[in-house]
Design a protein around this motif. Sequence first.
Motif, PDB file in Angstrom:
ATOM      1  N   TYR A   1       3.890   0.580  -3.315  1.00 62.10           N
ATOM      2  CA  TYR A   1       3.342   0.392  -4.656  1.00 62.10           C
ATOM      3  C   TYR A   1       2.020   1.130  -4.860  1.00 62.10           C
ATOM      4  N   LYS A   2       1.500   1.717  -3.776  1.00 62.30           N
ATOM      5  CA  LYS A   2       0.197   2.402  -3.818  1.00 62.30           C
ATOM      6  C   LYS A   2      -0.924   1.459  -4.227  1.00 62.30           C
ATOM      7  N   ASP A   3      -0.730   0.167  -3.939  1.00 64.62           N
ATOM      8  CA  ASP A   3      -1.729  -0.842  -4.306  1.00 64.62           C
ATOM      9  C   ASP A   3      -1.581  -2.032  -3.353  1.00 64.62           C
ATOM     10  N   SER A   4      -2.486  -2.145  -2.387  1.00 67.29           N
ATOM     11  CA  SER A   4      -2.363  -3.198  -1.377  1.00 67.29           C
ATOM     12  C   SER A   4      -2.577  -4.595  -1.946  1.00 67.29           C
ATOM     13  N   SER A   5      -3.136  -4.689  -3.158  1.00 66.50           N
ATOM     14  CA  SER A   5      -3.359  -6.008  -3.766  1.00 66.50           C
ATOM     15  C   SER A   5      -2.054  -6.652  -4.232  1.00 66.50           C
ATOM     16  N   LEU A   6      -0.964  -5.886  -4.226  1.00 71.49           N
ATOM     17  CA  LEU A   6       0.334  -6.431  -4.652  1.00 71.49           C
ATOM     18  C   LEU A   6       1.105  -7.028  -3.469  1.00 71.49           C
TER      19      LEU A   6
ATOM     20  N   SER B   1       0.818  -1.207   0.000  1.00 69.93           N
ATOM     21  CA  SER B   1       0.000   0.000   0.000  1.00 69.93           C
ATOM     22  C   SER B   1       0.855   1.262   0.000  1.00 69.93           C
TER      23      SER B   1
END
Length: 264
Positions: free
Chosen positions: A185-190, A182
């Motif tokens: 990468y600004k994306d917790s799904s990663l 989060s």
Amino acid sequence: MAKQLKEWDKVLEARKAQRPKALDYINYMFTDFIELHGDRLYGDDKAIIGGIGFLEDIPVTIIGEQKGKTTKENMERNFGMPNPEGYRKALRLMKQSEKFGRPIITFIDTPGAYPGLGAEERGQGEAIARNLLEMVRLNVPIICVVIGEGSSGGALAIGVGDRILMLENSIYSILSPEGFASILYKDSSLYEKAAKEMKITAKDLKDLQIIDEIIKEDNILENTKKVILKNLKGLMKIEKNKLIEDRYQKYRKIGKGVEYDFKG
């Protein structure tokens, strides 16, 4: 041949509810265990268990972060997330162990220190920092064992030792892979990518010389006891001043760090 678990698989394994908890190790390994309560300042934190007992014929102080195996147990133990009074209780017992010359054994298993408003008001950051400072200069042997999920300052607050051991399917990290993804990468799904990049498995940390030994999980309780006992007997032969100096140099070496490219 056993299937090789990927990094995210090990995160899930480390978080399993039925994985042995600190109390399982305490009940198996130590005789005449007496639990001690309270920090003499605020209260007793059930997320941290502490007391004294015998490892074979060696008197020791035992401190562990305790998760539950059921929802009810986790509610009682605050899901293994200590408040400042838990860390102050741990420090009180560590200083007591130093006074009486008892080695210290800690069991690390937490998603992190509790981030609630009350914990912050009572000095969560100071409590963690104080433990780090004091553990570096305790003049008794300290063995720290990561038995499940060791995350953030919540783990470090009882994780400064002469020997750092990890169960082969445990993890040790600055924060969760979800939180890392989060932020970086600004994306917790990663989270799976983050788990790989973070180098949080026992093998990764052994390769980086951050931990000292990996404990096999085929006979998890007995293997852990044997490895702790072997390391403890070696540490007890070291003179006090050298013990402190070796510990200091150990963390100076770790503190140099390793740079990674965390590009999204």
